[in-house]
Structure formats: structure tokens, C-alpha cells
Design an enzyme around this catalytic site. Sequence first.
Site, PDB file in Angstrom:
ATOM      1  N   HIS A  91      41.286  41.943  31.928  1.00  0.00           N
ATOM      2  CA  HIS A  91      41.692  40.965  32.763  1.00  0.00           C
ATOM      3  C   HIS A  91      40.586  40.621  33.637  1.00  0.00           C
ATOM      4  CE1 HIS A  91      45.970  41.361  31.805  1.00  0.00           C
ATOM      5  NE2 HIS A  91      45.717  42.605  31.635  1.00  0.00           N
TER       6      HIS A  91
ATOM      7  N   HIS B 207      40.986  34.604  32.226  1.00  0.00           N
ATOM      8  CA  HIS B 207      41.386  35.193  31.321  1.00  0.00           C
ATOM      9  C   HIS B 207      43.090  35.104  31.064  1.00  0.00           C
ATOM     10  CE1 HIS B 207      42.977  37.750  34.769  1.00  0.00           C
ATOM     11  NE2 HIS B 207      43.740  38.059  34.129  1.00  0.00           N
TER      12      HIS B 207
ATOM     13  N   ASP C 114      47.097  36.549  30.037  1.00  0.00           N
ATOM     14  CA  ASP C 114      47.680  37.852  30.036  1.00  0.00           C
ATOM     15  C   ASP C 114      48.814  37.863  29.074  1.00  0.00           C
ATOM     16  OD1 ASP C 114      46.615  38.627  32.659  1.00  0.00           O
ATOM     17  OD2 ASP C 114      48.434  38.316  33.834  1.00  0.00           O
TER      18      ASP C 114
ATOM     19  N   HIS D 228      51.363  43.438  29.256  1.00  0.00           N
ATOM     20  CA  HIS D 228      50.615  43.658  30.392  1.00  0.00           C
ATOM     21  C   HIS D 228      51.570  44.220  31.319  1.00  0.00           C
ATOM     22  CE1 HIS D 228      47.991  43.405  34.013  1.00  0.00           C
ATOM     23  NE2 HIS D 228      48.681  42.087  34.508  1.00  0.00           N
TER      24      HIS D 228
ATOM     25  N   HIS E  82      55.046  37.314  37.122  1.00  0.00           N
ATOM     26  CA  HIS E  82      54.528  37.720  36.082  1.00  0.00           C
ATOM     27  C   HIS E  82      55.804  38.071  34.773  1.00  0.00           C
ATOM     28  CE1 HIS E  82      50.514  38.662  37.577  1.00  0.00           C
ATOM     29  NE2 HIS E  82      49.933  38.841  36.444  1.00  0.00           N
TER      30      HIS E  82
ATOM     31  N   GLU F 224      44.789  33.205  34.189  1.00  0.00           N
ATOM     32  CA  GLU F 224      44.479  33.209  35.606  1.00  0.00           C
ATOM     33  C   GLU F 224      42.991  33.109  35.900  1.00  0.00           C
ATOM     34  OE1 GLU F 224      47.773  36.589  36.549  1.00  0.00           O
ATOM     35  OE2 GLU F 224      46.065  37.420  35.776  1.00  0.00           O
TER      36      GLU F 224
END
Length: 216
Positions: free
Chosen positions: A44, A48, A50, A54, A159, A171
Site C-alpha cells: 500500500h 495504490h 486496495d 485488505h 473500506h 488511494e
Amino acid sequence: MEDLSHPLLDATPVYPGDPSVRLDPHATHAADGYRVTDLRLGTHAGTHVDAPSHVLEDGDPLSAFPVSRFRLDARVVDLRPLDAGATVSPAALDAADPHPDCDALVLRTGWDSYWGTDEYYEHPSLSPDAAAWCADRGYDVALDCASPDPFDSAELPAHRALLGADRLLFENLRLCRADLPDRFRLHAYPLSFVGVDGAPVRAVAEPKSFDSDSSR
């Protein structure tokens, strides 16, 4: 085309507690006649994506997604100006009237201007209902800050709402200097690791007309 990625180098900020980015010489022209760099970083680091794994023990890794999922019809949702720690509501997203057939919402908070400072982690966040609003409409989410959840969040509800619906989450985009149209093609391809929970991406915006074109 606009590069929306933060460069990866030894000084790249990482989420507190994550592995640092390290680029060390493994072989050099002087000693070996060629150059190889020993690259070490967390999944991360920098800009990047996710994967569901994660935050979800039984979530899919990045390798479960076809490469087409990283080529996105994106729409910018400009939320500026926002105060430190502000919470984005579903009403704020709904007011932007995102195009119904887009793949991803790019949330422009303005917080990437604090990249590399302590203030970066005072970023705005999505309310759980706002994250569910995106997930329910089938939107992947990209944003110019470290997380859709507050920095001190332990449960990570945004998330979980997004990744639990198999939405991808991008992100740390760099948007502060980008001259973006309301709609563009977002290319954000991770390296082809198997089984990982995330990976750095080279995020690139390609201006394009979407009147009669869809990425899916």
C-alpha cells in the site's frame, strides 16, 4: 495524458506502521558492469489499489480481478473545499449527479496538497452511508488522500462497505496539479502479483469522450 501517481522513492511517505520504501543498489556498473536495484516496499505504498482481502479475511486478492477492471470510465466529484477531518455524506455525492454508466468516482478533496506532512493524515473521509452509496451503485472509488476512513478508525467501515461489495479502492492519487475534465479514462494497473491485498499503481488520466463508448 496526466500522471496522477506520487513518485516512489526512499522518501515516499507511507501509512504509519507500514513498511518504508527502499531502493538500494544490488549491482552497479562500476562493480558488476550492469545495474540492478533492490526494491522493497509494502503493498500500500504510494498511489495504490486496495483489494477486498485488505480488510476481509475471505476477500478476493488483486489477482482475482481481470486487467479490464483497472481501466475505468471515471468521473470527478469535486468536494473542495473541505475542512480537516470532514465527513462526506451521501447527499454531497448525490449532488454531483455522477453519470449512471461510469465505473469509478474520483473524489477530489484537495488533501493531496498536504502529501508528506503530518496534516495529510487529517484528511476528510466518507461516512459509512456514503461508502455504501458508492458500493450500491457499482462504483469503484479513487481519492486523493490516504483512506476513505478517518485516520484513527479501527473498524474501517468505508473500506468494508466498498471492498465487501467487490469494489476497488484507489488511494493517494495526485490531483492537486492535474487539469482534469469531468470525465476521463483512468488507467491504474498494478503489477501482476498473485494473492496480494493491494499494490502500487501508475495512475494515468486519459481525456476521452464517453458519449458512445463504455470501458466495460
